[in-house]
Design a protein around this motif. Sequence first.
Motif, PDB file in Angstrom:
ATOM      1  N   GLU A 108      -7.328 -17.657   0.019  1.00 50.89           N
ATOM      2  CA  GLU A 108      -8.607 -17.013   0.324  1.00 50.89           C
ATOM      3  C   GLU A 108      -9.204 -17.622   1.589  1.00 50.89           C
ATOM      4  O   GLU A 108      -9.025 -18.808   1.880  1.00 50.89           O
ATOM      5  CB  GLU A 108      -9.579 -17.198  -0.843  1.00 50.89           C
ATOM      6  CG  GLU A 108      -9.117 -16.591  -2.160  1.00 50.89           C
ATOM      7  CD  GLU A 108      -9.362 -15.089  -2.236  1.00 50.89           C
ATOM      8  OE1 GLU A 108      -9.984 -14.543  -1.301  1.00 50.89           O
ATOM      9  OE2 GLU A 108      -8.936 -14.473  -3.233  1.00 50.89           O
TER      10      GLU A 108
ATOM     11  N   LEU B  56      -5.217  -5.885  -0.526  1.00 48.56           N
ATOM     12  CA  LEU B  56      -3.784  -5.740  -0.266  1.00 48.56           C
ATOM     13  C   LEU B  56      -3.277  -4.355  -0.649  1.00 48.56           C
ATOM     14  O   LEU B  56      -2.388  -3.811   0.009  1.00 48.56           O
ATOM     15  CB  LEU B  56      -3.002  -6.805  -1.041  1.00 48.56           C
ATOM     16  CG  LEU B  56      -3.222  -8.260  -0.615  1.00 48.56           C
ATOM     17  CD1 LEU B  56      -2.421  -9.193  -1.509  1.00 48.56           C
ATOM     18  CD2 LEU B  56      -2.846  -8.475   0.845  1.00 48.56           C
ATOM     19  N   GLY B  57      -3.835  -3.787  -1.693  1.00 46.72           N
ATOM     20  CA  GLY B  57      -3.323  -2.521  -2.197  1.00 46.72           C
ATOM     21  C   GLY B  57      -3.861  -1.292  -1.506  1.00 46.72           C
ATOM     22  O   GLY B  57      -3.268  -0.220  -1.596  1.00 46.72           O
TER      23      GLY B  57
ATOM     24  N   ALA C  79      -1.690 -15.387  -0.930  1.00 44.06           N
ATOM     25  CA  ALA C  79      -2.703 -15.525  -1.978  1.00 44.06           C
ATOM     26  C   ALA C  79      -3.918 -16.338  -1.540  1.00 44.06           C
ATOM     27  O   ALA C  79      -4.955 -16.312  -2.206  1.00 44.06           O
ATOM     28  CB  ALA C  79      -2.076 -16.170  -3.213  1.00 44.06           C
TER      29      ALA C  79
ATOM     30  N   GLU D  96       0.816  -1.209   0.000  1.00 47.16           N
ATOM     31  CA  GLU D  96       0.000   0.000   0.000  1.00 47.16           C
ATOM     32  C   GLU D  96       0.852   1.263   0.000  1.00 47.16           C
ATOM     33  O   GLU D  96       0.371   2.341  -0.341  1.00 47.16           O
ATOM     34  CB  GLU D  96      -0.958   0.017   1.198  1.00 47.16           C
ATOM     35  CG  GLU D  96      -0.296  -0.073   2.553  1.00 47.16           C
ATOM     36  CD  GLU D  96      -0.219  -1.494   3.079  1.00 47.16           C
ATOM     37  OE1 GLU D  96      -0.462  -1.689   4.282  1.00 47.16           O
ATOM     38  OE2 GLU D  96       0.080  -2.402   2.280  1.00 47.16           O
TER      39      GLU D  96
ATOM     40  N   ASP E 156     -12.147  -7.704  -3.337  1.00 45.46           N
ATOM     41  CA  ASP E 156     -11.306  -8.827  -3.733  1.00 45.46           C
ATOM     42  C   ASP E 156      -9.943  -8.707  -3.067  1.00 45.46           C
ATOM     43  O   ASP E 156      -9.615  -7.695  -2.446  1.00 45.46           O
ATOM     44  CB  ASP E 156     -11.157  -8.889  -5.259  1.00 45.46           C
ATOM     45  CG  ASP E 156     -10.619  -7.591  -5.847  1.00 45.46           C
ATOM     46  OD1 ASP E 156      -9.502  -7.180  -5.486  1.00 45.46           O
ATOM     47  OD2 ASP E 156     -11.336  -6.971  -6.658  1.00 45.46           O
ATOM     48  N   LYS E 157      -9.146  -9.754  -3.203  1.00 45.40           N
ATOM     49  CA  LYS E 157      -7.848  -9.833  -2.536  1.00 45.40           C
ATOM     50  C   LYS E 157      -6.911  -8.706  -2.975  1.00 45.40           C
ATOM     51  O   LYS E 157      -6.245  -8.076  -2.151  1.00 45.40           O
ATOM     52  CB  LYS E 157      -7.213 -11.197  -2.822  1.00 45.40           C
ATOM     53  CG  LYS E 157      -5.796 -11.373  -2.309  1.00 45.40           C
ATOM     54  CD  LYS E 157      -5.729 -11.532  -0.801  1.00 45.40           C
ATOM     55  CE  LYS E 157      -6.244 -12.882  -0.372  1.00 45.40           C
ATOM     56  NZ  LYS E 157      -5.990 -13.138   1.070  1.00 45.40           N
ATOM     57  N   GLN E 158      -6.836  -8.449  -4.274  1.00 49.82           N
ATOM     58  CA  GLN E 158      -5.900  -7.449  -4.769  1.00 49.82           C
ATOM     59  C   GLN E 158      -6.237  -6.066  -4.239  1.00 49.82           C
ATOM     60  O   GLN E 158      -5.360  -5.300  -3.825  1.00 49.82           O
ATOM     61  CB  GLN E 158      -5.900  -7.442  -6.306  1.00 49.82           C
ATOM     62  CG  GLN E 158      -4.635  -6.854  -6.921  1.00 49.82           C
ATOM     63  CD  GLN E 158      -3.380  -7.617  -6.526  1.00 49.82           C
ATOM     64  OE1 GLN E 158      -3.391  -8.834  -6.418  1.00 49.82           O
ATOM     65  NE2 GLN E 158      -2.297  -6.889  -6.283  1.00 49.82           N
ATOM     66  N   THR E 159      -7.516  -5.735  -4.234  1.00 56.69           N
ATOM     67  CA  THR E 159      -7.937  -4.441  -3.693  1.00 56.69           C
ATOM     68  C   THR E 159      -7.620  -4.357  -2.210  1.00 56.69           C
ATOM     69  O   THR E 159      -7.164  -3.324  -1.703  1.00 56.69           O
ATOM     70  CB  THR E 159      -9.445  -4.243  -3.919  1.00 56.69           C
ATOM     71  OG1 THR E 159      -9.733  -4.389  -5.311  1.00 56.69           O
ATOM     72  CG2 THR E 159      -9.887  -2.869  -3.456  1.00 56.69           C
TER      73      THR E 159
ATOM     74  N   HIS F  62       3.726  -9.646   1.184  1.00 56.80           N
ATOM     75  CA  HIS F  62       2.560  -9.258   0.393  1.00 56.80           C
ATOM     76  C   HIS F  62       2.845  -8.111  -0.565  1.00 56.80           C
ATOM     77  O   HIS F  62       1.925  -7.602  -1.214  1.00 56.80           O
ATOM     78  CB  HIS F  62       1.357  -8.954   1.290  1.00 56.80           C
ATOM     79  CG  HIS F  62       1.521  -7.799   2.238  1.00 56.80           C
ATOM     80  ND1 HIS F  62       2.537  -7.702   3.151  1.00 56.80           N
ATOM     81  CD2 HIS F  62       0.754  -6.699   2.426  1.00 56.80           C
ATOM     82  CE1 HIS F  62       2.397  -6.602   3.854  1.00 56.80           C
ATOM     83  NE2 HIS F  62       1.332  -5.973   3.431  1.00 56.80           N
ATOM     84  N   SER F  63       4.105  -7.694  -0.683  1.00 56.42           N
ATOM     85  CA  SER F  63       4.487  -6.726  -1.709  1.00 56.42           C
ATOM     86  C   SER F  63       5.159  -7.465  -2.865  1.00 56.42           C
ATOM     87  O   SER F  63       5.400  -8.668  -2.799  1.00 56.42           O
ATOM     88  CB  SER F  63       5.453  -5.693  -1.129  1.00 56.42           C
ATOM     89  OG  SER F  63       6.728  -6.280  -0.922  1.00 56.42           O
ATOM     90  N   ASP F  64       5.494  -6.713  -3.914  1.00 53.98           N
ATOM     91  CA  ASP F  64       6.223  -7.288  -5.043  1.00 53.98           C
ATOM     92  C   ASP F  64       7.726  -7.052  -4.917  1.00 53.98           C
ATOM     93  O   ASP F  64       8.470  -7.226  -5.886  1.00 53.98           O
ATOM     94  CB  ASP F  64       5.724  -6.681  -6.362  1.00 53.98           C
ATOM     95  CG  ASP F  64       4.299  -7.090  -6.681  1.00 53.98           C
ATOM     96  OD1 ASP F  64       3.850  -8.129  -6.142  1.00 53.98           O
ATOM     97  OD2 ASP F  64       3.621  -6.378  -7.443  1.00 53.98           O
TER      98      ASP F  64
END
Length: 737
Positions: free
Chosen positions: A526, A551-552, A524, A353, A546-549, A388-390
Amino acid sequence: MAHLTSLADIVVPAPLPDEDYAISLMDRAFTFHGLKALLGAADVSKAGDRMAALTAADEMTREAARAILSDLTLQHIYDHPLTTADGRIDSIMRVNYDIDREAFETISTLTVGKLKDVLLRAPAAEVRRLGRGLTGVMAAALAKLMDVHELILVARKAKRSARARTLVGAQSTLSSRLQPNHPTDDLSCVSALVYTGLSMGSGDALLGINPSIDTVENVTALLTHLDRLRRETGAPTQICVLAHMKTQMASLQDGAPVEILFQSLAGTERTLTDEFDVTVDLLDEAYHLMATQGPLRETASQFMYFETGQGSELTYAKHEGMDMTTCEALCYGLARRYDPFMVNNVTGFIGPETHLDNVEMILSNLQDHFMGKLMGLPMGMAPCYTMHSDISIEGHQIATELLAAAGANYFMDVFLTVDRMLAYFDTSGHDDQTLREIHNARPAAEYLAWAKTRGIFTETENGTIERGPNWGNPRIFCGSGPEFDRLLERVPAAYGFESAGPRPANHVSREIRANLAIGRQAIAAELDEARLPDLTFRRLKTRASDKQTHLGNPDIGAYLDEECIASLAPEGMDVQVVVSDGLSAEAIHHNIPDLLPILLDGLRAHGLSVGQPILLPFGRVKVAEAVGELLQPKLVISLIGERPGGDARASRSMSAYFAYRLADEESLAKARAYSGNSEMGYEYSVISNIYDGGLPPLEAGSVIAEKAVRILKACAAGNRLETMKASAPREPILSEA
């Protein structure tokens, strides 16, 4: 001892209305309304600033903002202090104006671009002199104009040392803070990690533990243990337990050896006060306490330790419209007030984030190091990352190499890069020694002299420092090999001690990497209610779809969706339990089936009324307040998955957060008076590292229930609860030099 100027005596210009900054560039017209918008658009694009809509829309817009910023004078920036949303100059901005007026007067008419050129040409002493005349906003403006080479070059000139038992930051030295964390503060593990770090030449800056349990009793026990290890090994260094400063102050007054006092800082008053439970007045009080009662008051020139890192203000949505780099620079203006022994930057610690990938993390770390050094601080760096980051281990290593070239005073020693309590990844003792050998650096002189007597280092006839026969052999500090083996049994994720030169042996590296891969997979996963058999929940939803939203953007996970809000009404229970995946659904799957029944039975056995447990996918800690306002229990217990880290088992770690609702006027008044936060409505406590390698879930259920009972009986949580039973002050102690 630093002179702390009264806040009322710090001169700050009266706020001015925002003005438009306009330019035409390549046949395009650009306009930025207000200095905050201009500063945000001039920076490289980062996840946190994108989330707050502060970044430039494209590269042309960014360069237009930089062109305007280049032509602003320092006097213009001085005359336009950045204010809060309601137009107020907060205490942190005010402290940033406590500058060297003579230094500022010599450069006030320069533009930011001209000052950049001056710094690139100037000798080191002149860079340090000019830096004392800058506010944090000025330093941030410079950072936004500098490329990688320039950030490194100027920071290297601005090297600043600090002294306690050791002199950290001298030329040709590279120090480290040894961080022997454990999920439950196990003292045997602490000993094993301290011995290991010392055997690798680590810890000359500090032996510092992040406590799992932030109480006066536990912090005192950890300090006492570290002090014993320091004395028994003879290592010339200093110790610290990185609890909240209120806990440390109470421990010091109770006779504990608080040699270096720690606190995390923020760049806005609302973040510092509301989220960190700290004010400038409290920092002043802590500084004076250490100066008059601290064990090293007659030995150390500096004795405060601050941690910062881009993003906390953004994640709490209390950035006052300022970008992350500017907020971070304001932290340094606050830290400078106390002439600290250490400032440690942990940009990358929060997650995607704030910094999504390697480039964002690397550039932010270089900016932070440059700004801190320019403003006169003894900067250490912890370019770190989470699962959880890239961000990758390769990006992390690139950052450390660049920061070592830039002259960072110290890095961390987290054994084999894996923090066993905080679930993040940082530099290790292997990394620190590798950096020394690449950059021809050595530990602090006092520490090096001791390490040579233990065979950890040797010195050749031509003065070269090399690894000695005992480098990497922690058993030299134990009475026997079996004694160390007994300690080692308490260390999670102990992948091995074999080294290849200054690096871990290949088989050790392979095991670390395999466990990192498992951690990435846990992120990843659920949340699956079918894996929580025999448990009955009412299922709610947050605004994260959703998961991506999720985490971000952590902010939306703190709010319930509109349909859920409409379905809930006050129930007035004593306790409401909320179960959420947070950052690890696997933590919920593996812990809740054992933990929740014991917790509910324990609460009811104490005569407490308990609402039906809530299952809440994609939730964050602060969603407890949304639940609390709607259902109105006295206490919300959030059982939430923490970010994976360490090893395969640690990817299943969860925490219990206690959100005590300050519903009655007496508790509310006491809490607000204690914290200095006139807007607070909840107090928080936490029990962390709940998994079979930390606090086992079967045991955790009872521990959480007992904590809840204590909170409800005391009508308090967090720091106020933990300092209620602090004993009366004793005479100050003085450690041996």
